[in-house]
Motif scaffolding. Sequence first.
Motif, PDB file in Angstrom:
ATOM      1  N   CYS A   6      22.516  84.139  17.935  1.00  0.00           N
ATOM      2  CA  CYS A   6      21.095  84.105  18.288  1.00  0.00           C
ATOM      3  C   CYS A   6      20.803  82.801  19.016  1.00  0.00           C
ATOM      4  O   CYS A   6      21.601  81.861  19.000  1.00  0.00           O
ATOM      5  CB  CYS A   6      20.211  84.261  17.054  1.00  0.00           C
ATOM      6  SG  CYS A   6      20.321  82.916  15.860  1.00  0.00           S
ATOM      7  N   LEU A  24      20.707  86.250   8.221  1.00  0.00           N
ATOM      8  CA  LEU A  24      21.049  87.635   8.533  1.00  0.00           C
ATOM      9  C   LEU A  24      21.101  88.403   7.227  1.00  0.00           C
ATOM     10  O   LEU A  24      21.781  88.010   6.289  1.00  0.00           O
ATOM     11  CB  LEU A  24      22.401  87.717   9.236  1.00  0.00           C
ATOM     12  CG  LEU A  24      22.901  89.141   9.500  1.00  0.00           C
ATOM     13  CD1 LEU A  24      21.982  89.862  10.493  1.00  0.00           C
ATOM     14  CD2 LEU A  24      24.329  89.119   9.993  1.00  0.00           C
ATOM     15  N   LEU A  58      17.220  89.875  11.180  1.00  0.00           N
ATOM     16  CA  LEU A  58      17.371  88.442  11.425  1.00  0.00           C
ATOM     17  C   LEU A  58      16.049  87.791  11.046  1.00  0.00           C
ATOM     18  O   LEU A  58      14.990  88.211  11.511  1.00  0.00           O
ATOM     19  CB  LEU A  58      17.635  88.175  12.904  1.00  0.00           C
ATOM     20  CG  LEU A  58      19.048  87.946  13.341  1.00  0.00           C
ATOM     21  CD1 LEU A  58      19.104  87.737  14.851  1.00  0.00           C
ATOM     22  CD2 LEU A  58      19.701  86.802  12.629  1.00  0.00           C
TER      23      LEU A  58
END
Length: 107
Positions: A6, A24, A58
């Motif tokens: 990310c 996560l 996320l």
Amino acid sequence: MSSLSCHVLNTTHGVPASGIEVELCAFSQHDCLQKGITDQDGRFRFDAITLEKGRYTLKFHTESYCQSQFGGCFFPLVEVHFIVEDERHYHVPLLLSPYSYSTYRGS
């Protein structure tokens, strides 16, 4: 198996957003699969896990970052839900400003 990374960008100041905690989780569970902190480039790679097909979340813990960079916080937690359907690398960027955010499937 699939991998994940990310990237968080501060779109107000045009800089990477470092120091943001990211987690996560499997979509249907509250247990964290892996967590970390975005680096100086605003990036984090989830290297300790390979993704199987399924649904994930996320979680970007943005409150302290927004307080320090924008002087306040409207979105203290940003959750991005996504589906892994095939074997590939998944990249999820988050574009962050004081009163908005956006995300997309990156490469």
